[in-house]
Design an enzyme around this catalytic site. Structure first.
Site, PDB file in Angstrom:
ATOM      1  N   ARG A 175       7.786  60.523  49.423  1.00 20.63           N
ATOM      2  CA  ARG A 175       7.935  60.226  50.854  1.00 20.63           C
ATOM      3  C   ARG A 175       9.397  59.966  51.214  1.00 20.63           C
ATOM      4  O   ARG A 175       9.963  60.634  52.086  1.00 20.63           O
ATOM      5  CB  ARG A 175       7.083  58.986  51.222  1.00 20.63           C
ATOM      6  CG  ARG A 175       5.600  59.237  51.267  1.00 20.63           C
ATOM      7  CD  ARG A 175       4.849  57.930  51.497  1.00 20.63           C
ATOM      8  NE  ARG A 175       4.955  57.059  50.349  1.00 20.63           N
ATOM      9  CZ  ARG A 175       3.948  56.719  49.558  1.00 20.63           C
ATOM     10  NH1 ARG A 175       2.732  57.149  49.807  1.00 20.63           N
ATOM     11  NH2 ARG A 175       4.129  55.924  48.516  1.00 20.63           N
ATOM     12  N   ILE A 176      10.030  58.997  50.537  1.00 14.56           N
ATOM     13  CA  ILE A 176      11.389  58.602  50.926  1.00 14.56           C
ATOM     14  C   ILE A 176      12.402  59.666  50.507  1.00 14.56           C
ATOM     15  O   ILE A 176      13.293  60.030  51.288  1.00 14.56           O
ATOM     16  CB  ILE A 176      11.741  57.223  50.320  1.00 14.56           C
ATOM     17  CG1 ILE A 176      10.760  56.161  50.843  1.00 14.56           C
ATOM     18  CG2 ILE A 176      13.187  56.833  50.650  1.00 14.56           C
ATOM     19  CD1 ILE A 176      10.813  54.829  50.111  1.00 14.56           C
ATOM     20  N   ARG A 273      14.724  51.442  42.481  1.00 16.13           N
ATOM     21  CA  ARG A 273      14.668  50.163  41.791  1.00 16.13           C
ATOM     22  C   ARG A 273      15.851  50.109  40.826  1.00 16.13           C
ATOM     23  O   ARG A 273      16.205  51.126  40.215  1.00 16.13           O
ATOM     24  CB  ARG A 273      13.360  50.008  40.998  1.00 16.13           C
ATOM     25  CG  ARG A 273      12.135  49.707  41.832  1.00 16.13           C
ATOM     26  CD  ARG A 273      12.154  48.263  42.359  1.00 16.13           C
ATOM     27  NE  ARG A 273      10.951  47.926  43.112  1.00 16.13           N
ATOM     28  CZ  ARG A 273      10.847  48.033  44.443  1.00 16.13           C
ATOM     29  NH1 ARG A 273      11.850  48.479  45.166  1.00 16.13           N
ATOM     30  NH2 ARG A 273       9.727  47.664  45.055  1.00 16.13           N
ATOM     31  N   ASP A 297      21.611  49.739  46.541  1.00 15.53           N
ATOM     32  CA  ASP A 297      20.823  48.759  47.298  1.00 15.53           C
ATOM     33  C   ASP A 297      20.044  47.870  46.337  1.00 15.53           C
ATOM     34  O   ASP A 297      19.556  46.813  46.726  1.00 15.53           O
ATOM     35  CB  ASP A 297      19.849  49.517  48.220  1.00 15.53           C
ATOM     36  CG  ASP A 297      18.969  48.599  49.045  1.00 15.53           C
ATOM     37  OD1 ASP A 297      19.533  47.710  49.720  1.00 15.53           O
ATOM     38  OD2 ASP A 297      17.733  48.759  49.013  1.00 15.53           O
ATOM     39  N   GLU A 302      18.061  41.783  39.571  1.00 16.51           N
ATOM     40  CA  GLU A 302      18.230  41.114  40.872  1.00 16.51           C
ATOM     41  C   GLU A 302      17.867  39.642  40.752  1.00 16.51           C
ATOM     42  O   GLU A 302      16.908  39.329  40.046  1.00 16.51           O
ATOM     43  CB  GLU A 302      17.356  41.805  41.922  1.00 16.51           C
ATOM     44  CG  GLU A 302      17.967  43.128  42.324  1.00 16.51           C
ATOM     45  CD  GLU A 302      17.196  43.857  43.413  1.00 16.51           C
ATOM     46  OE1 GLU A 302      16.525  43.200  44.232  1.00 16.51           O
ATOM     47  OE2 GLU A 302      17.273  45.076  43.432  1.00 16.51           O
ATOM     48  N   HIS A 320      19.466  44.792  48.617  1.00 12.75           N
ATOM     49  CA  HIS A 320      18.070  45.267  48.717  1.00 12.75           C
ATOM     50  C   HIS A 320      17.560  45.199  50.171  1.00 12.75           C
ATOM     51  O   HIS A 320      16.552  44.552  50.455  1.00 12.75           O
ATOM     52  CB  HIS A 320      17.169  44.439  47.780  1.00 12.75           C
ATOM     53  CG  HIS A 320      15.924  45.177  47.358  1.00 12.75           C
ATOM     54  ND1 HIS A 320      15.325  44.999  46.125  1.00 12.75           N
ATOM     55  CD2 HIS A 320      15.152  46.090  48.001  1.00 12.75           C
ATOM     56  CE1 HIS A 320      14.247  45.761  46.047  1.00 12.75           C
ATOM     57  NE2 HIS A 320      14.122  46.433  47.174  1.00 12.75           N
ATOM     58  N   ILE A 321      18.273  45.909  51.042  1.00 13.40           N
ATOM     59  CA  ILE A 321      17.941  45.841  52.476  1.00 13.40           C
ATOM     60  C   ILE A 321      17.440  47.183  53.018  1.00 13.40           C
ATOM     61  O   ILE A 321      17.370  47.383  54.226  1.00 13.40           O
ATOM     62  CB  ILE A 321      19.170  45.397  53.321  1.00 13.40           C
ATOM     63  CG1 ILE A 321      20.388  46.320  53.046  1.00 13.40           C
ATOM     64  CG2 ILE A 321      19.509  43.945  53.063  1.00 13.40           C
ATOM     65  CD1 ILE A 321      21.514  46.185  54.056  1.00 13.40           C
ATOM     66  N   SER A 323      14.677  48.640  53.478  1.00 12.98           N
ATOM     67  CA  SER A 323      13.557  48.699  54.437  1.00 12.98           C
ATOM     68  C   SER A 323      13.743  47.710  55.587  1.00 12.98           C
ATOM     69  O   SER A 323      12.804  47.471  56.363  1.00 12.98           O
ATOM     70  CB  SER A 323      12.234  48.406  53.722  1.00 12.98           C
ATOM     71  OG  SER A 323      12.218  47.070  53.258  1.00 12.98           O
TER      72      SER A 323
HETATM   73  N1  LIG Z   1      15.299  49.697  48.218  1.00 11.17           N
HETATM   74  C1  LIG Z   1      14.238  49.443  48.933  1.00 11.17           C
HETATM   75  O1  LIG Z   1      14.185  48.541  49.744  1.00 11.17           O
HETATM   76  C2  LIG Z   1      13.039  50.333  48.781  1.00 11.17           C
HETATM   77  C3  LIG Z   1      12.243  50.558  49.897  1.00 11.17           C
HETATM   78  C4  LIG Z   1      11.123  51.360  49.743  1.00 11.17           C
HETATM   79  C5  LIG Z   1      10.837  51.904  48.502  1.00 11.17           C
HETATM   80  N2  LIG Z   1      11.635  51.649  47.446  1.00 11.17           N
HETATM   81  C6  LIG Z   1      11.341  52.260  46.129  1.00 11.17           C
HETATM   82  O2  LIG Z   1      11.204  53.660  46.329  1.00 11.17           O
HETATM   83  C7  LIG Z   1      10.114  54.122  45.552  1.00 11.17           C
HETATM   84  C8  LIG Z   1       9.582  55.409  46.129  1.00 11.17           C
HETATM   85  O3  LIG Z   1       8.863  55.176  47.327  1.00 11.17           O
HETATM   86  P1  LIG Z   1       8.055  56.374  48.038  1.00 11.17           P
HETATM   87  O4  LIG Z   1       7.298  55.782  49.150  1.00 11.17           O
HETATM   88  O5  LIG Z   1       8.940  57.516  48.295  1.00 11.17           O
HETATM   89  O6  LIG Z   1       7.059  56.732  46.856  1.00 11.17           O
HETATM   90  P2  LIG Z   1       6.424  58.149  46.516  1.00 11.17           P
HETATM   91  O7  LIG Z   1       5.325  57.849  45.548  1.00 11.17           O
HETATM   92  O8  LIG Z   1       6.091  58.899  47.755  1.00 11.17           O
HETATM   93  O9  LIG Z   1       7.594  58.941  45.763  1.00 11.17           O
HETATM   94  C9  LIG Z   1       7.969  58.719  44.432  1.00 11.17           C
HETATM   95  C10 LIG Z   1       8.226  60.077  43.806  1.00 11.17           C
HETATM   96  O10 LIG Z   1       8.762  59.884  42.496  1.00 11.17           O
HETATM   97  C11 LIG Z   1       8.256  60.943  41.688  1.00 11.17           C
HETATM   98  N3  LIG Z   1       8.397  60.595  40.282  1.00 11.17           N
HETATM   99  C12 LIG Z   1       7.639  59.778  39.531  1.00 11.17           C
HETATM  100  N4  LIG Z   1       8.086  59.768  38.258  1.00 11.17           N
HETATM  101  C13 LIG Z   1       9.153  60.599  38.223  1.00 11.17           C
HETATM  102  C14 LIG Z   1      10.041  61.022  37.189  1.00 11.17           C
HETATM  103  N5  LIG Z   1       9.901  60.580  35.953  1.00 11.17           N
HETATM  104  N6  LIG Z   1      11.022  61.884  37.512  1.00 11.17           N
HETATM  105  C15 LIG Z   1      11.150  62.348  38.783  1.00 11.17           C
HETATM  106  N7  LIG Z   1      10.337  61.994  39.792  1.00 11.17           N
HETATM  107  C16 LIG Z   1       9.347  61.134  39.504  1.00 11.17           C
HETATM  108  C17 LIG Z   1       6.801  61.059  42.135  1.00 11.17           C
HETATM  109  O11 LIG Z   1       6.237  62.291  41.739  1.00 11.17           O
HETATM  110  C18 LIG Z   1       6.943  60.929  43.639  1.00 11.17           C
HETATM  111  O12 LIG Z   1       7.097  62.174  44.292  1.00 11.17           O
HETATM  112  C19 LIG Z   1       9.139  52.940  45.563  1.00 11.17           C
HETATM  113  O13 LIG Z   1       8.259  52.979  44.465  1.00 11.17           O
HETATM  114  C20 LIG Z   1      10.051  51.737  45.525  1.00 11.17           C
HETATM  115  O14 LIG Z   1      10.277  51.331  44.192  1.00 11.17           O
HETATM  116  C21 LIG Z   1      12.727  50.871  47.559  1.00 11.17           C
HETATM  117  O1  LIG Z   2       9.298  48.765  47.505  1.00 12.65           O
HETATM  118  C1  LIG Z   2       9.658  48.364  48.616  1.00 12.65           C
HETATM  119  O2  LIG Z   2       8.925  48.434  49.611  1.00 12.65           O
HETATM  120  C2  LIG Z   2      11.036  47.804  48.814  1.00 12.65           C
HETATM  121  O3  LIG Z   2      11.735  47.573  47.688  1.00 12.65           O
HETATM  122  C3  LIG Z   2      11.154  46.734  49.832  1.00 12.65           C
HETATM  123  O4  LIG Z   2      10.894  47.322  51.050  1.00 12.65           O
END
Ligand SMILES: NC(=O)c1ccc[n+]([C@@H]2O[C@H](COP(=O)([O-])OP(=O)(O)OC[C@H]3O[C@@H](n4cnc5c(N)ncnc54)[C@H](O)[C@@H]3O)[C@@H](O)[C@H]2O)c1
Ligand SMILES: O=C(O)[C@H](O)CO
Length: 386
Positions: A175-176, A273, A297, A302, A320-321, A323
């Site tokens: 997604r992201i 992460r 981020d 942490e 870690h901001i 979102s």
């Molecule tokens: N910094 C923040 O505040 C923040 C905010 C939101 C999410 N996140 C992190 O972002 C991550 C992703 O979120 P999302 O909603 O996009 O999740 P998502 O499940 O839609 O996307 C994760 C992608 O990673 C891929 N993946 C898994 N293992 C892999 C590997 N070994 N090599 C390559 N790709 C691999 C998956 O196939 C998937 O397409 C979350 O799990 C979270 O840890 C951080």
């Molecule tokens: O995984 C998450 O959602 C973030 O790290 C905080 O929004």
């Protein structure tokens, strides 16, 4: 014995006791719980990260569900305490749930929720912000200006990288990662190379269509490529952004050896992460390659940074901001509360956790379902037909 923790209580006579380990943005999440006969207890302790003992004290003898945070260690100890208190529901206020032992939760019959979708664009926008800030050395230039060092325009002053026509590499095009890729391709006309375990057909179609649009307008078309290995992305991309989940396969995905494969003037962004990057190796790499830049981020331990990182001019660090937009954080609180409420009320699990908009519409009641339960299948929970 853990010290008692301070709490704020809403609807004291409510039938179901729901705890939130932190105050969360907005009031909709509280109102939705109260309307469904919940007594809501919010921990107001002045302590950023609650310990397992603090949370056990919060759970007490009777607790139906908990909304928790990614900083907390939700494992065997907490799920057994929640189960003893009669609890059947937990939700992280986050999409990532690497702080949760889902197997332990399942063993105790506790549903585990997360908050996908509502933070996709906000998080991608922060990754894009860090990309631009690193490419154009914005933080360094800002510090220079505030220090009173600017004494006139110079041809070499803070020269950075042009993104247009360069290649953006995305590791983890979920997604992201996909939302970020679209921003960089469409906004800055970058070519895309991505690596994921799965093909991102929608993303590929988008880049193809945008490339055709540019060509039709007499401009250089953008291109895409799905890499067969992560190393291919590291070698080819000028800007690389990390967006996978954190699990055993992604721990230290970017290590010393992989850093050495990247271009000397490349930019690395991490909004996934911290442990996805070997931060000690990164600090060494930043020292040895002053033209290599990074935007972070998230951090391996942490809230700490590895020694030396804070001194690096070629690193941009934010706490870690990713979102942290008002709409997103209020939406995350709503989704987390509805995950817990849905399990307490015996509602089914929403069939498509990528499509959470119906839960976020403030002008209509939310569907009678839990928006996103990651162990719904393992617990045999029914799935919504909506
Ligand atoms: N910094 C923040 O505040 C923040 C905010 C939101 C999410 N996140 C992190 O972002 C991550 C992703 O979120 P999302 O909603 O996009 O999740 P998502 O499940 O839609 O996307 C994760 C992608 O990673 C891929 N993946 C898994 N293992 C892999 C590997 N070994 N090599 C390559 N790709 C691999 C998956 O196939 C998937 O397409 C979350 O799990 C979270 O840890 C951080
Ligand atoms: O995984 C998450 O959602 C973030 O790290 C905080 O929004």
């Amino acid at each position: 014995m853990a010290k008692p923790v301070s709490i704020e209580v809403y609807n004291p006579s409510g039938k179901y006791r729901v705890i939130s380990t932190k105050p969360m943005p907005g009031t909709r999440w509280i109102n939705l719980l109260i309307e469904q006969d919940c007594r809501v207890e919010i921990c107001t302790q002045k302590k950023t990260i609650l310990s397992v003992e603090d949370i056990i004290a919060l759970i007490g003898d009777k607790c139906d569900g908990v909304i928790g945070q990614l900083t907390e260690d939700w494992g065997e100890t907490l799920f057994s305490a929640l189960s003893r208190a009669g609890g059947k529901a937990f939700s992280n206020m986050a999409v990532g749930y690497n702080n949760v032992d889902v197997n332990a939760a399942t063993k105790y019959g506790v549903a585990v929720g997360n908050t996908p979708g509502v933070l996709t664009e906000t998080t991608a926008e922060l990754a894009a912000s860090l990309s631009l800030a690193a490419a154009r050395r914005i933080v360094e230039a800002d510090e220079f200006m505030r220090a009173g060092l600017y004494d006139g325009w110079l041809p070499h002053l803070f020269v950075g990288n042009l993104l247009k026509g360069q290649t953006v590499g995305v590791i983890g095009a979920g997604r992201i990662g996909s939302a970020y890729a679209r921003m960089m391709v469409e906004g800055f006309k970058m070519n895309l190379i991505y690596y994921d375990l799965y093909q991102s057909t929608r993303l590929e179609k988008f880049v193809t269509a945008y490339g055709q649009f540019l060509k039709a307008n007499g401009e250089q078309p953008v291109t895409w490529k799905r890499a067969s290995s992560m190393d291919e992305v590291l070698q080819e991309a000028d800007l690389i952004s990390l967006h996978p989940i954190l699990d055993k396969t992604t721990y230290h995905l970017v290590n010393k050896e992989r850093l050495s494969k990247m271009k000397k003037e490349a930019i690395l962004i991490n909004c996934s992460r911290g442990p996805v990057v070997d931060e000690v190796a990164l600090v060494e790499h930043l020292k040895e390659n002053p033209m290599f830049r990074v935007g972070l981020d998230v951090f391996e331990d942490e809230p700490y940074m590895k020694p030396g990182l804070a001194d690096m001019k070629n690193a941009i660090v934010v706490p870690h901001i990713a979102s942290a937009s008002k709409w997103t954080r209020e939406g995350m609180a709503t989704l987390a509360a509805l995950n817990v409420l849905g399990k307490i009320k015996g509602y089914p699990v929403w069939s498509d956790s990528n499509r959470v908009e119906p839960f976020l519409n403030e002008n209509a009641p939310p569907p009678a379902a839990s928006p996103s339960i990651v162990n719904g299948k393992a617990l045999g929970l029914p799935v919504s037909k909506l």
